[in-house]
Design a protein around this motif. Structure first.
Motif, mmCIF file in Angstrom:
data_model
loop_
_atom_site.group_PDB
_atom_site.id
_atom_site.type_symbol
_atom_site.label_atom_id
_atom_site.label_comp_id
_atom_site.label_asym_id
_atom_site.label_seq_id
_atom_site.Cartn_x
_atom_site.Cartn_y
_atom_site.Cartn_z
ATOM 1 N N ASN A 110 0.844 -1.185 0.000
ATOM 2 C CA ASN A 110 0.000 0.000 0.000
ATOM 3 C C ASN A 110 0.883 1.240 0.000
ATOM 4 N N THR A 111 1.115 1.780 -1.187
ATOM 5 C CA THR A 111 2.038 2.888 -1.327
ATOM 6 C C THR A 111 1.392 4.033 -2.086
ATOM 7 N N VAL A 112 1.968 5.228 -1.908
ATOM 8 C CA VAL A 112 1.475 6.432 -2.564
ATOM 9 C C VAL A 112 2.495 6.891 -3.575
ATOM 10 N N SER A 113 2.036 7.188 -4.772
ATOM 11 C CA SER A 113 2.905 7.720 -5.809
ATOM 12 C C SER A 113 2.225 8.940 -6.396
ATOM 13 N N GLY A 114 2.771 10.117 -6.090
ATOM 14 C CA GLY A 114 2.136 11.335 -6.549
ATOM 15 C C GLY A 114 0.753 11.497 -5.930
ATOM 16 N N ALA A 115 -0.261 11.639 -6.795
ATOM 17 C CA ALA A 115 -1.636 11.812 -6.310
ATOM 18 C C ALA A 115 -2.409 10.503 -6.316
ATOM 19 N N THR A 116 -1.723 9.374 -6.508
ATOM 20 C CA THR A 116 -2.388 8.080 -6.594
ATOM 21 C C THR A 116 -1.850 7.132 -5.526
ATOM 22 N N GLU A 117 -2.765 6.443 -4.867
ATOM 23 C CA GLU A 117 -2.408 5.494 -3.816
ATOM 24 C C GLU A 117 -2.842 4.096 -4.234
ATOM 25 N N GLU A 130 -13.549 3.998 4.386
ATOM 26 C CA GLU A 130 -14.089 4.556 5.629
ATOM 27 C C GLU A 130 -13.617 5.993 5.821
ATOM 28 N N VAL A 131 -12.347 6.249 5.497
ATOM 29 C CA VAL A 131 -11.811 7.607 5.617
ATOM 30 C C VAL A 131 -12.491 8.535 4.620
ATOM 31 N N LEU A 132 -12.604 8.101 3.361
ATOM 32 C CA LEU A 132 -13.220 8.927 2.326
ATOM 33 C C LEU A 132 -14.695 9.178 2.623
ATOM 34 N N ALA A 133 -15.385 8.157 3.161
ATOM 35 C CA ALA A 133 -16.800 8.318 3.495
ATOM 36 C C ALA A 133 -17.007 9.327 4.610
ATOM 37 N N GLU A 134 -16.051 9.421 5.512
ATOM 38 C CA GLU A 134 -16.143 10.412 6.579
ATOM 39 C C GLU A 134 -15.842 11.813 6.062
ATOM 40 N N GLU A 135 -14.969 11.901 5.056
ATOM 41 C CA GLU A 135 -14.555 13.210 4.542
ATOM 42 C C GLU A 135 -15.500 13.775 3.493
ATOM 43 N N VAL A 136 -16.255 12.919 2.782
ATOM 44 C CA VAL A 136 -17.113 13.413 1.705
ATOM 45 C C VAL A 136 -18.143 14.388 2.272
ATOM 46 N N PHE A 211 -15.654 10.635 -4.992
ATOM 47 C CA PHE A 211 -16.057 11.402 -3.820
ATOM 48 C C PHE A 211 -15.850 12.895 -4.091
ATOM 49 N N ASP A 212 -16.949 13.643 -4.027
ATOM 50 C CA ASP A 212 -16.923 15.101 -4.203
ATOM 51 C C ASP A 212 -16.251 15.523 -5.504
ATOM 52 N N ARG A 213 -16.238 14.620 -6.487
ATOM 53 C CA ARG A 213 -15.626 14.882 -7.793
ATOM 54 C C ARG A 213 -14.159 15.276 -7.660
ATOM 55 N N GLU A 214 -13.519 14.810 -6.591
ATOM 56 C CA GLU A 214 -12.117 15.127 -6.334
ATOM 57 C C GLU A 214 -11.261 13.876 -6.161
ATOM 58 N N LEU A 230 -7.008 1.367 -6.834
ATOM 59 C CA LEU A 230 -6.230 2.583 -6.964
ATOM 60 C C LEU A 230 -7.089 3.749 -6.508
ATOM 61 N N CYS A 231 -6.531 4.576 -5.637
ATOM 62 C CA CYS A 231 -7.217 5.780 -5.173
ATOM 63 C C CYS A 231 -6.454 6.970 -5.736
ATOM 64 N N THR A 232 -7.114 7.766 -6.573
ATOM 65 C CA THR A 232 -6.410 8.845 -7.258
ATOM 66 C C THR A 232 -7.103 10.187 -7.067
ATOM 67 N N ARG A 233 -6.277 11.234 -7.029
ATOM 68 C CA ARG A 233 -6.762 12.610 -6.993
ATOM 69 C C ARG A 233 -6.327 13.375 -8.250
ATOM 70 N N GLU A 234 -5.823 12.640 -9.245
ATOM 71 C CA GLU A 234 -5.410 13.285 -10.489
ATOM 72 C C GLU A 234 -6.647 13.912 -11.160
ATOM 73 N N PRO A 235 -6.664 15.227 -11.348
ATOM 74 C CA PRO A 235 -7.870 15.890 -11.883
ATOM 75 C C PRO A 235 -8.330 15.337 -13.223
ATOM 76 N N GLY A 236 -7.387 15.045 -14.123
ATOM 77 C CA GLY A 236 -7.775 14.543 -15.440
ATOM 78 C C GLY A 236 -8.452 13.190 -15.365
ATOM 79 N N ILE A 237 -7.920 12.305 -14.544
ATOM 80 C CA ILE A 237 -8.507 10.977 -14.401
ATOM 81 C C ILE A 237 -9.874 11.068 -13.749
ATOM 82 N N VAL A 238 -9.966 11.850 -12.674
ATOM 83 C CA VAL A 238 -11.238 11.983 -11.971
ATOM 84 C C VAL A 238 -12.305 12.577 -12.891
#
Length: 327
Positions: A110-117, A130-136, A211-214, A230-238
């Motif tokens: 379980n590693t993070v690379s840039g904006a993707t985990e 669970e973390v994302l559901a609490e933050e949305v 989640f929140d389009r982010e 894969l959990c990503t925050r890359e704007p283009g992918i999202v």
């Protein structure tokens, strides 16, 4: 104050006595304090270690007592030096740990690379969800192909319930086949009763959550979601995943509505999609996977379609469906 100096009761008694009568020897201390000679000598050794007793320059072979004010200053200085040494050692260990983590990070699943985990295993995925559901705070978009397992539904329920209670908009896409799966259908109804929006479609993209389009979560292998995600925050992918969701959402049918039929053919979207898949050369098994249907259900539906087309073979059914404009 004597506790700050680190003195036990007996050593403190000897120290007090020596402050009051600095010329007393071991014998006098034993008599006044009713302590054994070995105990008094241990106490004197302790006071010497703490630098509360020092050799006398006026009377060689005897000691002089350091007053409590000076003693306190010495103890505090020593503690400051020890604290500084511990801080230096802690800094060194932190730097060493950081180097070790960087060196072996590639071995961790379980590693993070840039904006993707990268999340490996169901536990890692569930923890992240669970973390994302609490933050949305605004909206969660979900695509859930096929029938959902009961453990998966049980894990999702408290997260969805909490989000709905906070006023978060939940938009969920299921396959049409979910209407025939009691646990999945019951869960979808439960969501709509609490304000969630659920639609169904014959064919869906692979599983995804936004989640929140982010932030988006997608499986590493759509064919085996247990492998990881894969959990990503890359704007283009999202943004691309959101667009895919919205296109599918527009073609889907609200859960409470009956499946529409094409006026010219009388086919439901699921039946029409099944014909297209089989006409494209897909096997019954492959078409079933795309539609979230069992092999038995695919063959039963295809048999019904062949009967409606008055066809004796799959090939003839495809020709007649094309002639009627069903494809």
């Amino acid at each position: 104050m004597f506790e700050v100096l680190g003195l036990d009761a007996q050593t403190e008694a000897v120290y007090r006595e020596m402050l009051a009568n600095p010329l007393e020897g071991v014998a006098q201390l034993c008599a006044r304090l009713a302590l054994a000679e070995t105990t008094v000598r241990d106490c004197l050794d302790r006071l010497t270690d703490l630098q509360l007793l020092r050799s006398s320059r006026e009377s060689p072979g005897t000691v002089r007592v350091i007053g409590p004010e000076r003693a306190l200053e010495l103890v505090l200085r020593r503690q400051e030096e020890e604290l500084l040494a511990r801080q230096v050692e802690l800094t060194r260990r932190r730097a060493s740990a950081a180097r070790d983590v960087a060196e072996y990070a590639h071995l961790r699943p379980n590693t993070v690379s840039g904006a993707t985990e990268r999340l490996v295993g169901l536990d890692a995925i569930q923890t992240k969800l669970e973390v994302l559901a609490e933050e949305v705070s605004r909206e969660c978009l979900s695509v859930m192909p096929g029938a959902q397992s009961q453990p998966s539904l049980d894990a999702s329920r408290p997260l969805d319930e909490s989000a709905l209670a906070r006023g978060v908009s939940l938009l969920t896409l299921y396959q049409d086949s979910a209407r025939n799966d009691p646990p999945t259908y019951a869960y979808a109804r439960w969501m709509t009763e609490r304000g969630g929006m659920v639609r169904t479609c014959p064919v869906l993209p692979p599983r995804l959550l936004v989640f929140d389009r982010e932030v988006a979560v997608v499986p590493i292998d759509p064919a085996n979601t247990r492998l990881g995600a894969l959990c990503t925050r890359e704007p283009g992918i999202v943004a691309s995943l959101v667009a895919l969701f919205e296109q599918t959402w527009q073609m889907a049918v609200p859960l409470g509505a009956s499946e529409p039929q094409r006026a010219e053919s009388g086919l439901t979207p699921a039946e029409s999609e099944l014909l297209k898949l089989l006409a494209a050369g897909m096997t019954d098994e492959s078409a079933g996977k795309r539609l979230g249907l069992s092999l038995r259900t695919v063959r039963r539906q295809m048999a019904a379609l062949m009967e409606r087309l008055d066809a004796s073979s799959r090939f003839e059914a495809g020709l007649k469906a094309a002639q009627r404009g069903w494809l």
